[in-house]
Design an enzyme around this catalytic site. Sequence first.
Site: not given
Ligand code: COA
Length: 327
Positions: A254, A111, A284
């Site tokens: 980004h 990215c 993204n």
């Molecule tokens: N829909 C519903 N629930 C979801 C889900 C979805 N699409 N994806 C994950 N969950 C659940 C998980 O299983 C977890 O459940 P649990 O509490 O029962 O275990 C819960 O939601 C929380 O998950 P978590 O990973 O802690 O959520 P978060 O607040 O960290 O958000 C992201 C997840 C991926 C949105 C966030 O971490 C993020 O954006 N990170 C950066 C990723 C990124 O930008 N990547 C590309 C970089 S270039």
Amino acid sequence: MNTKIIGTGSYVPERVVTNDDLADMVDTSDEWIRTRTGIRKRHVSEGEGTAAMAAEAARRAMENGGVGPEDIDLILVGTTTADDCFPSAACEVQKAIGAVGAVGFDISAACSGFIFALNTAEALLKSYGYRTGLVIGADNLSKIVDWSDRSTCVLFGDGAGAAVVRVLEEEEDRDGGGILAADMGSDGRKAEVLRCQSRTMGNFLTGTKPEPGYITMEGQEVFKFAVKKVPECIQRVLEKGGLDAGDIKYFVLHQANYRICESIAKRLKVSMDKIPMNIEHYGNTSGATIPILLDELNREGKLEPGDKIILAGFGAGLTWGAVLLQW
Ligand code: COA
């Protein structure tokens, strides 16, 4: 001599996939996706490859910049999803637009690809005496997403953005400016938190054939990395340019997650008015998010000569980078 962006263009495929569409495929909801990421929909390719999207963005950027294929000396594509292992997406773009006099190659920084490509282009334009470069960020992540993994499939989309970069002599450009400062970094020790194993599984000894890979990610690790590294990197380009955050009209970040951008704004002590966003429409798109957003700002007439803006991104590698420029 100033190295300036003189034209921008972008392209996304027609097919729109909404959060509700994804909720029919995996255990998720529009509410979860919107509140955790800011994404409402994304555009997904139904067969168009990375090079085709990149070439269309490039044509639009050339038209916007008033240059033709014969003017292009250098083509750099920031991508990790070239249609083939080889040739590069840049060579495919060269063929598609007819820029026969250019040299083209890809930059692999996930990215951060567009930022790395822009910085590389600036250095090459100056050191090789080239005049005009085409810098593209393009990705077709839908082909490397595991569409059964709700933790990643809701985040990504496809698209391409491009910028025409030209070295201008002082008599050609009384406004001055252009690229004022840049900074890039990488930390290979964190490779595991965002990875796509692909094209790497073939093995001579066991006779295993290569298999396609897909994106795996430790979301919270990526989140923590981004909100720390990006503001630090932005501070460095501000220092190099002798400016502070208050001098900057827009931070073109980004588009990975609305909350990441909010957190970066907070750390920089700037309001969200200075952080244009379009993640809700595209998700993204990896290397394409920054040039697509830049193109939108340009076409909406929001960038005026003299404006100072910072482009900044992060991604797998892990990688990060920022560019300070005067429009
Ligand atoms: N829909 C519903 N629930 C979801 C889900 C979805 N699409 N994806 C994950 N969950 C659940 C998980 O299983 C977890 O459940 P649990 O509490 O029962 O275990 C819960 O939601 C929380 O998950 P978590 O990973 O802690 O959520 P978060 O607040 O960290 O958000 C992201 C997840 C991926 C949105 C966030 O971490 C993020 O954006 N990170 C950066 C990723 C990124 O930008 N990547 C590309 C970089 S270039």
